[in-house]
Design a protein around this motif. Structure first.
Motif, PDB file in Angstrom:
ATOM      1  N   TYR A  57     151.829 -18.102  10.850  1.00  0.00           N
ATOM      2  CA  TYR A  57     152.950 -18.767  11.503  1.00  0.00           C
ATOM      3  C   TYR A  57     153.415 -17.904  12.672  1.00  0.00           C
ATOM      4  N   GLY A  58     153.892 -18.543  13.730  1.00  0.00           N
ATOM      5  CA  GLY A  58     154.331 -17.796  14.896  1.00  0.00           C
ATOM      6  C   GLY A  58     155.765 -17.331  14.821  1.00  0.00           C
ATOM      7  N   GLU A  59     156.579 -17.973  13.995  1.00  0.00           N
ATOM      8  CA  GLU A  59     157.991 -17.610  13.948  1.00  0.00           C
ATOM      9  C   GLU A  59     158.183 -16.264  13.260  1.00  0.00           C
ATOM     10  N   ALA A  60     158.947 -15.411  13.893  1.00  0.00           N
ATOM     11  CA  ALA A  60     159.211 -14.081  13.346  1.00  0.00           C
ATOM     12  C   ALA A  60     159.872 -14.188  11.979  1.00  0.00           C
ATOM     13  N   GLY A  61     159.406 -13.384  11.056  1.00  0.00           N
ATOM     14  CA  GLY A  61     160.007 -13.315   9.732  1.00  0.00           C
ATOM     15  C   GLY A  61     159.362 -14.199   8.685  1.00  0.00           C
ATOM     16  N   THR A  62     158.464 -15.110   9.093  1.00  0.00           N
ATOM     17  CA  THR A  62     157.881 -16.037   8.122  1.00  0.00           C
ATOM     18  C   THR A  62     157.008 -15.315   7.104  1.00  0.00           C
ATOM     19  N   GLN A  63     156.185 -14.394   7.582  1.00  0.00           N
ATOM     20  CA  GLN A  63     155.308 -13.672   6.664  1.00  0.00           C
ATOM     21  C   GLN A  63     156.121 -12.896   5.626  1.00  0.00           C
ATOM     22  N   GLU A  64     157.166 -12.241   6.093  1.00  0.00           N
ATOM     23  CA  GLU A  64     158.011 -11.484   5.171  1.00  0.00           C
ATOM     24  C   GLU A  64     158.694 -12.415   4.165  1.00  0.00           C
ATOM     25  N   ALA A  65     159.053 -13.606   4.625  1.00  0.00           N
ATOM     26  CA  ALA A  65     159.734 -14.553   3.744  1.00  0.00           C
ATOM     27  C   ALA A  65     158.831 -15.018   2.605  1.00  0.00           C
ATOM     28  N   VAL A  66     157.586 -15.400   2.917  1.00  0.00           N
ATOM     29  CA  VAL A  66     156.713 -15.914   1.861  1.00  0.00           C
ATOM     30  C   VAL A  66     156.333 -14.807   0.881  1.00  0.00           C
ATOM     31  N   LYS A  67     156.271 -13.580   1.366  1.00  0.00           N
ATOM     32  CA  LYS A  67     156.015 -12.460   0.450  1.00  0.00           C
ATOM     33  C   LYS A  67     157.227 -12.226  -0.454  1.00  0.00           C
ATOM     34  N   LYS A  68     158.417 -12.415   0.103  1.00  0.00           N
ATOM     35  CA  LYS A  68     159.640 -12.277  -0.694  1.00  0.00           C
ATOM     36  C   LYS A  68     159.674 -13.329  -1.804  1.00  0.00           C
ATOM     37  N   GLN A 339     163.444 -23.126  -0.088  1.00  0.00           N
ATOM     38  CA  GLN A 339     163.018 -24.224   0.786  1.00  0.00           C
ATOM     39  C   GLN A 339     163.970 -24.380   1.971  1.00  0.00           C
ATOM     40  N   VAL A 340     165.254 -24.223   1.734  1.00  0.00           N
ATOM     41  CA  VAL A 340     166.230 -24.256   2.823  1.00  0.00           C
ATOM     42  C   VAL A 340     166.002 -23.079   3.766  1.00  0.00           C
ATOM     43  N   ASP A 341     165.788 -21.907   3.197  1.00  0.00           N
ATOM     44  CA  ASP A 341     165.523 -20.710   4.002  1.00  0.00           C
ATOM     45  C   ASP A 341     164.294 -20.909   4.878  1.00  0.00           C
ATOM     46  N   PHE A 342     163.223 -21.432   4.288  1.00  0.00           N
ATOM     47  CA  PHE A 342     161.960 -21.617   5.013  1.00  0.00           C
ATOM     48  C   PHE A 342     162.112 -22.605   6.157  1.00  0.00           C
ATOM     49  N   ALA A 343     162.899 -23.655   5.950  1.00  0.00           N
ATOM     50  CA  ALA A 343     163.075 -24.692   6.974  1.00  0.00           C
ATOM     51  C   ALA A 343     164.050 -24.273   8.066  1.00  0.00           C
ATOM     52  N   ASN A 344     165.011 -23.445   7.710  1.00  0.00           N
ATOM     53  CA  ASN A 344     166.143 -23.217   8.598  1.00  0.00           C
ATOM     54  C   ASN A 344     166.107 -21.909   9.378  1.00  0.00           C
TER      55      ASN A 344
END
Length: 429
Positions: A57-68, A339-344
């Motif tokens: 994903y190109g959006e900053a922080g996405t990789q860290e989020a899915v690992k979290k 899911q809210v975090d991922f979308a928002n």
């Protein structure tokens, strides 16, 4: 900006026969030979060890989020693999081996070929009654013959962006019909600013928009032949061709349609683009813009927009199928806060469960709230699950021939119709 999710909105939507489209990296989705993926990251937990694949994903922080998210699961150890490059190619190759990921995301859920080949597990019982919580168009797009094979993660959608002040100055209302769109584009165009921008090739993903907005669909009701061999669609194509040749359509911009920069930089007064660009557009223009679905075309037409979504799938030949199913349900059905975090928080997207949209601050008011309403009222999948790559290539070439080469739309689409019939026979073999 990563284009991978755009890919599912153009290629699977078959709007154009190009190699680039919902938000985000290389839009071609799977790893090229020689490219590398980030190391799998272990999450704490008990029981089985699961491998979960994501594209980049190109959006900053996405990789860290899915690992979290993975680290928070306590029923198994989840190893996240973040794949850089041509994800679809890598995934296709992996599914043919004995070393498949337990879970993986796929554009619009699994392809019909994955389902037919028995590569993905049936998730119907896992999702169960919770299926009603999801956008029903999304659930249906990831289902085949009444069985669910993918759990929607988040939705990307197309929108018509327009500058409020420029339309007001020109004395035109936000367009709800195609004729109004053409009139508005001509009225707001200046020597320094285009009226409407849909892509640097002049077409972008507009083929799918014209199809839906003219009241047509990819297949007929029996799903045995093309559903767009109709005068209403031919008229939509020729109407767009007239706009293409009118001078009101900007055909060369600093970025392509999937980037909001041409609109934000005032290169165009209106742009067909993606919800993912809204955050940047708001930073540039404040409240001086609005969003609309694509305007209705002709007497049987209706306003419409296309959406795409990655869905989580479970590999049928994985080592821990049942454990993978339970993790997929935990993450994408039960954990609504994630899911809210991922979308928002990583770009702007619509939650796959509509009831969660009010919890997304970017969709709570103004243009964001309008977009969420458009998604619910006018959203259509970028393609049908039976719409193959060969059909997409044929359709995209035909649209281009009509618009750019003045070809007869009935003849061009008749050829597409023949390809559709042949492909459906192959698929349904």
């Amino acid at each position: 900006m990563n284009l991978s999710r755009r890919n599912l909105l153009t290629l699977t939507g078959a709007a154009v026969a190009t190699s680039a489209l919902a938000a985000c990296g290389s839009n071609k989705g799977g790893l090229e030979s020689g490219s590398t993926a980030s190391p799998a990251t272990s999450a704490g937990g008990a029981g089985a060890t699961l491998t979960q694949w994501y594209h980049e994903y190109g959006e900053a922080g996405t990789q860290e989020a899915v690992k979290k998210y993975a680290a928070a699961y306590d029923q198994a150890t989840v190893q996240v693999k973040w794949n850089v490059g041509d994800y679809a190619k890598l995934l296709s190759a992996a599914l043919l081996t004995n070393d498949v990921p337990d879970l993986f995301e796929s554009e619009m859920g699994p392809s019909i070929d994955m389902i037919k080949a028995g590569q993905v597990a049936d998730l119907t019982d896992v999702v169960g009654a919770d299926a009603k919580k999801f956008d029903q168009e999304l659930i249906e797009r990831m289902s085949y013959e009444g069985k669910i094979y993918g759990i929607p993660q988040v939705a990307d959608m197309h929108l018509l962006y327009y500058r409020k002040s420029l339309l007001e100055k020109a004395g035109v209302q936000p367009p709800k019909t195609f004729d109004e769109l053409v009139a508005a584009a001509k009225a707001v165009k200046t020597k320094d600013m285009g009226g409407l921008f849909v892509g640097n090739d002049g077409i972008g993903p507009i083929g799918a928009a014209l199809l839906y907005a003219s009241g047509n669909d990819w297949f007929d009701a029996s799903r045995t032949k093309a559903g767009f061999l109709d005068q209403s669609f031919y008229d939509a194509l020729t109407g767009f061709r007239d706009l293409f040749n009118s001078g009101a359509l900007l055909q060369s911009a600093s970025k392509d349609w999937f980037d909001g920069s041409p609109f934000a930089n005032e290169e165009t007064a209106m742009q067909w683009g993606g919800l993912w660009s809204m955050t940047d557009i708001q930073k540039a223009l404040g409240d001086d813009f609005g969003v609309l679905p694509f305007p209705a075309i002709g007497s049987k037409g209706k306003q419409a927009t296309m959406f795409g979504a990655f869905g989580t799938c479970v590999a049928a030949k994985g080592k821990n199928v049942e454990a993978a199913k339970q993790y997929a349900k935990w993450l994408w059905v039960d954990q609504t806060d994630y899911q809210v975090d991922f979308a928002n928080n990583y770009g702007t997207h619509v939650p796959a469960q509509p009831a969660l949209a009010p919890e997304c601050t970017k969709l709570a008011e103004g243009a964001g709230a309008d977009a969420a309403k458009i998604f619910t009222e006018f959203g259509k999948p970028a393609s049908d699950i039976l719409w193959s790559g060969a059909m997409a290539d044929s359709f995209g070439a035909a649209v281009s021939n009509v618009v750019k080469k003045n070809a007869d739309p009935a003849k061009e689409m008749a050829a597409v119709g023949s390809k559709v019939v042949a492909e459906l026979k192959r698929i349904n073999g």
